[in-house]
Design a protein around this motif. Structure first.
Motif, short mmCIF file in Angstrom:
data_model
loop_
_atom_site.label_atom_id
_atom_site.label_comp_id
_atom_site.label_asym_id
_atom_site.label_seq_id
_atom_site.Cartn_x
_atom_site.Cartn_y
_atom_site.Cartn_z
N ASP A 1 0.86 -1.18 0.00
CA ASP A 1 0.00 0.00 0.00
C ASP A 1 0.89 1.23 0.00
O ASP A 1 1.78 1.35 0.86
CB ASP A 1 -0.91 0.02 1.23
N ILE A 2 0.70 2.10 -0.99
CA ILE A 2 1.53 3.30 -1.12
C ILE A 2 0.66 4.54 -1.20
O ILE A 2 -0.52 4.46 -1.52
CB ILE A 2 2.44 3.23 -2.38
N GLU A 3 1.28 5.67 -0.92
CA GLU A 3 0.63 6.96 -1.14
C GLU A 3 1.55 7.80 -2.01
O GLU A 3 2.73 7.98 -1.69
CB GLU A 3 0.33 7.67 0.17
N VAL A 4 1.00 8.29 -3.13
CA VAL A 4 1.74 9.12 -4.08
C VAL A 4 1.49 10.58 -3.70
O VAL A 4 0.35 11.00 -3.60
CB VAL A 4 1.29 8.84 -5.53
N TYR A 5 2.57 11.34 -3.51
CA TYR A 5 2.46 12.74 -3.12
C TYR A 5 2.72 13.71 -4.25
O TYR A 5 2.48 14.90 -4.11
CB TYR A 5 3.43 13.03 -1.97
N PHE B 1 -2.70 3.87 -3.42
CA PHE B 1 -2.71 2.77 -4.38
C PHE B 1 -2.15 1.51 -3.72
O PHE B 1 -1.52 1.57 -2.69
CB PHE B 1 -1.83 3.11 -5.60
N THR B 2 -2.37 0.39 -4.40
CA THR B 2 -1.75 -0.87 -4.00
C THR B 2 -0.95 -1.41 -5.17
O THR B 2 -1.47 -1.52 -6.28
CB THR B 2 -2.80 -1.91 -3.56
N LEU B 3 0.31 -1.72 -4.92
CA LEU B 3 1.16 -2.39 -5.90
C LEU B 3 1.16 -3.87 -5.57
O LEU B 3 1.38 -4.25 -4.42
CB LEU B 3 2.59 -1.87 -5.83
N SER B 4 0.92 -4.71 -6.58
CA SER B 4 0.99 -6.16 -6.42
C SER B 4 2.09 -6.66 -7.35
O SER B 4 2.00 -6.49 -8.56
CB SER B 4 -0.34 -6.82 -6.76
N LEU B 5 3.14 -7.25 -6.77
CA LEU B 5 4.29 -7.70 -7.55
C LEU B 5 4.49 -9.19 -7.37
O LEU B 5 4.30 -9.72 -6.27
CB LEU B 5 5.57 -7.00 -7.08
#
Length: 133
Positions: free
Chosen positions: A57-61, A114-118
């Protein structure tokens, strides 16, 4: 058999600067902040490789097309980015000599959560760096 492992994926975003050597080549920026991460590993001590998945889970600033993360010794096979108005596969554009991998979007990534799934794979090591057995 006791298996020790270390795996880190720290996700950040970066702006590219020109120059012979800029800070962005060896340092992650603070434009994307990871808030939570789950890692699932598939380990078999009889094999020389391992694989896994992670959800971050990330936050883009700051609006960008590139997300960078640290991934020493990993081959990233796929990246999916999900958010309120986005569901997109990102392209892995490469890893530099400082083990920073760039993930590129075809569209602008706007401010938000957003959520990144790798999915990834790597080789076990015997040096204590990365995942070792």
């Amino acid at each position: 058999m006791v298996m020790k492992y270390y795996l880190g994926l720290i996700t950040y975003c970066s702006i590219f600067f020109t120059g012979i050597l800029s800070a962005d080549e060896f340092r992650l920026s603070d434009e994307v902040i990871p808030n939570f991460q789950v890692i699932e590993l598939r380990l078999d001590p009889n094999r020389e490789t391992y694989s896994g998945k992670t959800h971050i889970d990330i936050e883009v600033y700051k609006t960008t097309r590139t997300i960078k993360l640290y991934s020493k010794g990993l081959q990233i096979n796929s990246v999916l980015m999900k958010g309120k108005h986005i569901n997109e596969r990102l392209t892995v554009s490469g890893t530099n000599e400082y083990n920073i991998t760039s993930l590129v979007s075809e569209k602008l990534i706007r401010k938000g959560k957003f959520t990144l799934s790798l999915s990834f794979q790597g080789n076990f090591t015997d040096t204590g760096s990365g995942l070792f057995k």
